[in-house]
Design a protein around this motif. Structure first.
Motif, PDB file in Angstrom:
ATOM      1  N   LYS A 172       0.852  -1.186   0.000  1.00 50.79           N
ATOM      2  CA  LYS A 172       0.000   0.000   0.000  1.00 50.79           C
ATOM      3  C   LYS A 172       0.887   1.236   0.000  1.00 50.79           C
ATOM      4  N   THR A 173       0.683   2.085  -1.001  1.00 49.08           N
ATOM      5  CA  THR A 173       1.545   3.241  -1.236  1.00 49.08           C
ATOM      6  C   THR A 173       0.662   4.449  -1.553  1.00 49.08           C
ATOM      7  N   THR A 174       1.053   5.629  -1.132  1.00 45.19           N
ATOM      8  CA  THR A 174       0.253   6.806  -1.448  1.00 45.19           C
ATOM      9  C   THR A 174       0.312   7.116  -2.939  1.00 45.19           C
ATOM     10  N   GLU A 175      -0.709   7.778  -3.405  1.00 44.54           N
ATOM     11  CA  GLU A 175      -0.749   8.195  -4.802  1.00 44.54           C
ATOM     12  C   GLU A 175       0.463   9.057  -5.142  1.00 44.54           C
ATOM     13  N   SER A 176       0.856   9.941  -4.228  1.00 45.23           N
ATOM     14  CA  SER A 176       1.986  10.837  -4.508  1.00 45.23           C
ATOM     15  C   SER A 176       3.295  10.067  -4.670  1.00 45.23           C
ATOM     16  N   VAL A 177       3.477   8.970  -3.951  1.00 46.57           N
ATOM     17  CA  VAL A 177       4.673   8.142  -4.126  1.00 46.57           C
ATOM     18  C   VAL A 177       4.675   7.528  -5.520  1.00 46.57           C
ATOM     19  N   ALA A 178       3.518   7.034  -5.974  1.00 47.15           N
ATOM     20  CA  ALA A 178       3.429   6.466  -7.322  1.00 47.15           C
ATOM     21  C   ALA A 178       3.737   7.529  -8.374  1.00 47.15           C
ATOM     22  N   ILE A 179       3.217   8.728  -8.194  1.00 47.19           N
ATOM     23  CA  ILE A 179       3.492   9.816  -9.136  1.00 47.19           C
ATOM     24  C   ILE A 179       4.976  10.147  -9.146  1.00 47.19           C
ATOM     25  N   ASN A 180       5.603  10.170  -7.985  1.00 44.17           N
ATOM     26  CA  ASN A 180       7.049  10.450  -7.922  1.00 44.17           C
ATOM     27  C   ASN A 180       7.858   9.356  -8.613  1.00 44.17           C
ATOM     28  N   LEU A 181       7.432   8.113  -8.532  1.00 44.92           N
ATOM     29  CA  LEU A 181       8.113   7.033  -9.250  1.00 44.92           C
ATOM     30  C   LEU A 181       8.059   7.277 -10.761  1.00 44.92           C
ATOM     31  N   ILE A 182       6.908   7.725 -11.257  1.00 43.81           N
ATOM     32  CA  ILE A 182       6.778   8.037 -12.680  1.00 43.81           C
ATOM     33  C   ILE A 182       7.684   9.204 -13.053  1.00 43.81           C
ATOM     34  N   LYS A 183       7.730  10.212 -12.208  1.00 43.34           N
ATOM     35  CA  LYS A 183       8.605  11.373 -12.458  1.00 43.34           C
ATOM     36  C   LYS A 183      10.066  10.958 -12.526  1.00 43.34           C
ATOM     37  N   TRP A 185      -7.124  -9.044 -12.359  1.00 40.94           N
ATOM     38  CA  TRP A 185      -7.224 -10.491 -12.266  1.00 40.94           C
ATOM     39  C   TRP A 185      -8.236 -10.983 -13.281  1.00 40.94           C
ATOM     40  N   GLY A 186      -7.779 -11.834 -14.202  1.00 38.24           N
ATOM     41  CA  GLY A 186      -8.648 -12.434 -15.201  1.00 38.24           C
ATOM     42  C   GLY A 186      -8.454 -13.929 -15.152  1.00 38.24           C
ATOM     43  N   TYR A 187      -9.071 -14.565 -14.191  1.00 32.02           N
ATOM     44  CA  TYR A 187      -8.858 -15.976 -13.901  1.00 32.02           C
ATOM     45  C   TYR A 187      -8.585 -16.771 -15.172  1.00 32.02           C
ATOM     46  N   PRO A 188      -7.517 -17.535 -15.250  1.00 29.30           N
ATOM     47  CA  PRO A 188      -6.637 -17.961 -14.154  1.00 29.30           C
ATOM     48  C   PRO A 188      -5.352 -17.136 -14.040  1.00 29.30           C
ATOM     49  N   ASN A 189      -5.241 -16.023 -14.746  1.00 25.21           N
ATOM     50  CA  ASN A 189      -3.995 -15.247 -14.727  1.00 25.21           C
ATOM     51  C   ASN A 189      -4.267 -13.758 -14.565  1.00 25.21           C
ATOM     52  N   TRP A 190      -3.220 -13.048 -14.198  1.00 25.16           N
ATOM     53  CA  TRP A 190      -3.279 -11.594 -14.193  1.00 25.16           C
ATOM     54  C   TRP A 190      -3.178 -11.101 -15.627  1.00 25.16           C
ATOM     55  N   GLN A 191      -3.919 -10.040 -15.932  1.00 23.10           N
ATOM     56  CA  GLN A 191      -3.889  -9.420 -17.251  1.00 23.10           C
ATOM     57  C   GLN A 191      -3.185  -8.070 -17.139  1.00 23.10           C
ATOM     58  N   ILE A 192      -2.228  -7.827 -18.017  1.00 27.64           N
ATOM     59  CA  ILE A 192      -1.533  -6.545 -18.032  1.00 27.64           C
ATOM     60  C   ILE A 192      -2.455  -5.517 -18.668  1.00 27.64           C
ATOM     61  N   GLY A 193      -2.581  -4.379 -18.031  1.00 25.63           N
ATOM     62  CA  GLY A 193      -3.475  -3.338 -18.515  1.00 25.63           C
ATOM     63  C   GLY A 193      -2.726  -2.180 -19.151  1.00 25.63           C
ATOM     64  N   ALA A 194      -3.202  -1.002 -18.880  1.00 26.19           N
ATOM     65  CA  ALA A 194      -2.703   0.220 -19.500  1.00 26.19           C
ATOM     66  C   ALA A 194      -1.501   0.789 -18.757  1.00 26.19           C
ATOM     67  N   SER A 195      -0.737   1.574 -19.470  1.00 20.69           N
ATOM     68  CA  SER A 195       0.348   2.336 -18.852  1.00 20.69           C
ATOM     69  C   SER A 195      -0.260   3.436 -17.991  1.00 20.69           C
ATOM     70  N   VAL A 196       0.398   3.699 -16.867  1.00 23.97           N
ATOM     71  CA  VAL A 196      -0.079   4.722 -15.933  1.00 23.97           C
ATOM     72  C   VAL A 196       0.819   5.940 -16.056  1.00 23.97           C
ATOM     73  N   THR A 197       0.210   7.086 -16.092  1.00 27.13           N
ATOM     74  CA  THR A 197       0.934   8.353 -16.107  1.00 27.13           C
ATOM     75  C   THR A 197       0.243   9.282 -15.106  1.00 27.13           C
ATOM     76  N   TYR A 198       0.532  10.554 -15.157  1.00 28.18           N
ATOM     77  CA  TYR A 198      -0.135  11.504 -14.265  1.00 28.18           C
ATOM     78  C   TYR A 198      -0.369  12.806 -15.014  1.00 28.18           C
ATOM     79  N   VAL A 199      -1.302  13.583 -14.524  1.00 29.89           N
ATOM     80  CA  VAL A 199      -1.568  14.915 -15.044  1.00 29.89           C
ATOM     81  C   VAL A 199      -1.612  15.881 -13.881  1.00 29.89           C
ATOM     82  N   ASN A 200      -1.356  17.133 -14.198  1.00 30.43           N
ATOM     83  CA  ASN A 200      -1.471  18.192 -13.206  1.00 30.43           C
ATOM     84  C   ASN A 200      -2.635  19.069 -13.626  1.00 30.43           C
ATOM     85  N   SER A 201      -3.647  19.155 -12.782  1.00 30.45           N
ATOM     86  CA  SER A 201      -4.832  19.951 -13.079  1.00 30.45           C
ATOM     87  C   SER A 201      -5.248  20.700 -11.824  1.00 30.45           C
ATOM     88  N   ASN A 202      -5.434  21.994 -11.966  1.00 31.09           N
ATOM     89  CA  ASN A 202      -5.855  22.828 -10.828  1.00 31.09           C
ATOM     90  C   ASN A 202      -4.944  22.639  -9.621  1.00 31.09           C
TER      91      ASN A 202
END
Length: 106
Positions: free
Chosen positions: A39-50, A60-77
């Motif tokens: 369990k990690t804060t959102e800000s830690v994940a954003i800093n990893l991307i930076k 989870w897509g039984y019987p295996n994990w499915q790789i999804g989308a790339s994660v990025t971040y945006v700055n708004s307001n």
């Protein structure tokens, strides 16, 4: 096979305004297996991307994990949000991640 990402996100915790506060973050090994989530804060994940780490979602897509989308971040307001797909929504949008909110945040 090339390493798919440095980290995977499999779950999120949200506040009462539906904003992500924490993510379940898994370190990816060189063979694309991955470690138990932390369990990690959102800000830690954003800093990893930076710091030029790549993060992808997994579901989870039984019987295996499915790789999804790339994660990025945006700055708004003057707030940063995790993103998988750019759109006009000014909030976090990892909607396919497991909602972990029923699990304590402590």
């Amino acid at each position: 096979m090339a390493k798919l990402a440095n980290y995977f996100i499999s779950g999120v915790w949200k506040d009462s305004n539906d904003n992500i506060t924490h993510v379940l973050l898994h370190m990816v090994n060189d063979d694309n297996s991955f470690q138990y989530g932390v369990k990690t804060t959102e800000s830690v994940a954003i800093n990893l991307i930076k710091q030029r780490n790549t993060i992808k979602t997994i579901t989870w897509g039984y019987p295996n994990w499915q790789i999804g989308a790339s994660v990025t971040y945006v700055n708004s307001n003057n707030r940063e949000y995790l993103r998988t797909v750019a759109n006009a929504t000014q909030k976090d949008n990892l909607d396919n991640a497991i909602n972990m909110s029923s699990i304590r945040r402590d």
